[in-house]
Design a protein around this motif. Structure first.
Motif, PDB file in Angstrom:
ATOM      1  N   MET A 119       7.311  90.701   0.447  1.00  0.00           N
ATOM      2  CA  MET A 119       7.084  89.277   0.428  1.00  0.00           C
ATOM      3  C   MET A 119       6.218  88.833   1.612  1.00  0.00           C
ATOM      4  O   MET A 119       6.000  87.661   1.818  1.00  0.00           O
ATOM      5  N   SER A 120       5.689  89.792   2.366  1.00  0.00           N
ATOM      6  CA  SER A 120       4.909  89.426   3.550  1.00  0.00           C
ATOM      7  C   SER A 120       3.658  88.631   3.195  1.00  0.00           C
ATOM      8  O   SER A 120       3.260  87.752   3.946  1.00  0.00           O
ATOM      9  N   ASP A 121       3.028  88.906   2.048  1.00  0.00           N
ATOM     10  CA  ASP A 121       1.858  88.110   1.704  1.00  0.00           C
ATOM     11  C   ASP A 121       2.245  86.684   1.319  1.00  0.00           C
ATOM     12  O   ASP A 121       1.409  85.798   1.282  1.00  0.00           O
ATOM     13  N   TRP A 122       3.520  86.438   1.065  1.00  0.00           N
ATOM     14  CA  TRP A 122       3.986  85.086   0.815  1.00  0.00           C
ATOM     15  C   TRP A 122       4.023  84.276   2.108  1.00  0.00           C
ATOM     16  O   TRP A 122       4.010  83.053   2.078  1.00  0.00           O
ATOM     17  N   ALA A 123       4.054  84.930   3.259  1.00  0.00           N
ATOM     18  CA  ALA A 123       4.130  84.245   4.553  1.00  0.00           C
ATOM     19  C   ALA A 123       2.747  83.987   5.154  1.00  0.00           C
ATOM     20  O   ALA A 123       2.644  83.269   6.144  1.00  0.00           O
ATOM     21  N   ASP A 124       1.723  84.544   4.567  1.00  0.00           N
ATOM     22  CA  ASP A 124       0.368  84.339   5.082  1.00  0.00           C
ATOM     23  C   ASP A 124      -0.609  84.547   3.942  1.00  0.00           C
ATOM     24  O   ASP A 124      -0.954  85.678   3.601  1.00  0.00           O
ATOM     25  N   ASN A 125      -1.028  83.449   3.343  1.00  0.00           N
ATOM     26  CA  ASN A 125      -1.987  83.518   2.246  1.00  0.00           C
ATOM     27  C   ASN A 125      -2.756  82.210   2.170  1.00  0.00           C
ATOM     28  O   ASN A 125      -2.307  81.190   2.705  1.00  0.00           O
ATOM     29  N   PRO A 126      -3.920  82.211   1.556  1.00  0.00           N
ATOM     30  CA  PRO A 126      -4.737  80.994   1.513  1.00  0.00           C
ATOM     31  C   PRO A 126      -4.031  79.793   0.876  1.00  0.00           C
ATOM     32  O   PRO A 126      -4.189  78.657   1.335  1.00  0.00           O
ATOM     33  N   ARG A 127      -3.253  80.018  -0.141  1.00  0.00           N
ATOM     34  CA  ARG A 127      -2.562  78.919  -0.816  1.00  0.00           C
ATOM     35  C   ARG A 127      -1.570  78.237   0.138  1.00  0.00           C
ATOM     36  O   ARG A 127      -1.513  77.011   0.224  1.00  0.00           O
ATOM     37  N   LEU A 128      -0.794  79.024   0.858  1.00  0.00           N
ATOM     38  CA  LEU A 128       0.151  78.489   1.840  1.00  0.00           C
ATOM     39  C   LEU A 128      -0.603  77.852   3.005  1.00  0.00           C
ATOM     40  O   LEU A 128      -0.320  76.717   3.395  1.00  0.00           O
ATOM     41  N   ASN A 129      -1.557  78.571   3.557  1.00  0.00           N
ATOM     42  CA  ASN A 129      -2.262  78.088   4.742  1.00  0.00           C
ATOM     43  C   ASN A 129      -3.015  76.788   4.481  1.00  0.00           C
ATOM     44  O   ASN A 129      -3.069  75.909   5.346  1.00  0.00           O
ATOM     45  N   THR A 130      -3.574  76.633   3.287  1.00  0.00           N
ATOM     46  CA  THR A 130      -4.256  75.391   2.928  1.00  0.00           C
ATOM     47  C   THR A 130      -3.266  74.231   2.894  1.00  0.00           C
ATOM     48  O   THR A 130      -3.540  73.144   3.406  1.00  0.00           O
ATOM     49  N   TRP A 131      -2.090  74.473   2.298  1.00  0.00           N
ATOM     50  CA  TRP A 131      -1.071  73.427   2.232  1.00  0.00           C
ATOM     51  C   TRP A 131      -0.593  73.048   3.631  1.00  0.00           C
ATOM     52  O   TRP A 131      -0.473  71.868   3.960  1.00  0.00           O
ATOM     53  N   LEU A 132      -0.313  74.053   4.464  1.00  0.00           N
ATOM     54  CA  LEU A 132       0.156  73.783   5.825  1.00  0.00           C
ATOM     55  C   LEU A 132      -0.875  72.980   6.618  1.00  0.00           C
ATOM     56  O   LEU A 132      -0.527  72.014   7.304  1.00  0.00           O
ATOM     57  N   THR A 133      -2.133  73.372   6.519  1.00  0.00           N
ATOM     58  CA  THR A 133      -3.196  72.662   7.238  1.00  0.00           C
ATOM     59  C   THR A 133      -3.294  71.217   6.765  1.00  0.00           C
ATOM     60  O   THR A 133      -3.445  70.296   7.584  1.00  0.00           O
ATOM     61  N   ALA A 134      -3.184  70.993   5.467  1.00  0.00           N
ATOM     62  CA  ALA A 134      -3.254  69.626   4.938  1.00  0.00           C
ATOM     63  C   ALA A 134      -2.123  68.758   5.486  1.00  0.00           C
ATOM     64  O   ALA A 134      -2.336  67.597   5.853  1.00  0.00           O
ATOM     65  N   GLN A 135      -0.915  69.323   5.578  1.00  0.00           N
ATOM     66  CA  GLN A 135       0.220  68.541   6.078  1.00  0.00           C
ATOM     67  C   GLN A 135       0.106  68.306   7.580  1.00  0.00           C
ATOM     68  O   GLN A 135       0.397  67.206   8.066  1.00  0.00           O
ATOM     69  N   GLN A 136      -0.304  69.321   8.324  1.00  0.00           N
ATOM     70  CA  GLN A 136      -0.490  69.165   9.779  1.00  0.00           C
ATOM     71  C   GLN A 136      -1.539  68.105  10.067  1.00  0.00           C
ATOM     72  O   GLN A 136      -1.382  67.308  10.993  1.00  0.00           O
ATOM     73  N   THR A 137      -2.580  68.073   9.272  1.00  0.00           N
ATOM     74  CA  THR A 137      -3.649  67.093   9.448  1.00  0.00           C
ATOM     75  C   THR A 137      -3.165  65.685   9.109  1.00  0.00           C
ATOM     76  O   THR A 137      -3.505  64.722   9.795  1.00  0.00           O
TER      77      THR A 137
END
Length: 160
Positions: free
Chosen positions: A1-19
């Motif tokens: 499940m390690s790719d579930w912790a670092d992937n473009p789909r997750l990272n895009t969502w996280l960046t959008a919320q942080q912004t």
């Protein structure tokens, strides 16, 4: 499940919320410090702003900051206070049982053995938990999520 912790789909969502977080925080008129105690204020805000379930579903359908940012905030409170990490399916789920929104859980422990679900570390899907505020009994609170993690952390600390 390690790719579930670092992937473009997750990272895009996280960046959008942080912004979106600073503007959301200003708009609420409250200080958000990522403490466990802020969960009560977050719940009050959500119950006030998303009074009807259809308001929640409408906001969630387009990932508006009204739901996505509070979901991110809830996950970040758990991450910062209990050491959980964000996860998200790297591809759009095709099965209804697969989580569609990001969730937090403790990092995997390859040496851990769990004899049943009761002893497994908790997982939190913040968007689902926010949705649950409007479908569970009125006695259900975001604080209950925190309590699940608080109870598990001492067990985790003693195992390693």
């Amino acid at each position: 499940m390690s790719d579930w912790a670092d992937n473009p789909r997750l990272n895009t969502w996280l960046t959008a919320q942080q912004t979106a977080f600073p503007a959301w925080a200003r708009e609420t008129g409250q200080a958000w410090d990522f403490t466990v105690d802020s969960m009560d204020r977050l719940e009050q805000l959500l119950r006030k702003r998303l009074a009807a379930r259809h308001d929640l579903l409408a906001a969630e359908a387009v990932e508006q900051p009204a739901v996505a940012v509070p979901g991110w905030y809830l996950g970040e409170v758990l991450n910062r206070n209990y050491g959980t990490r964000w996860h998200r399916n790297p591809v759009e789920p095709t099965h209804p049982d697969q989580p569609k929104t990001p969730f937090v859980q403790f990092p995997e422990d390859p040496e851990a053995e769990y004899d049943d679900e009761e002893n497994m570390p908790p997982v939190c899907n913040p968007i689902n938990e926010i949705r649950s505020l409007f479908v569970r009994e009125p006695s259900y609170h975001l604080r209950h999520i925190v309590n699940r993690f608080e109870r598990w952390v001492p067990l985790r600390d003693h195992s390693g």
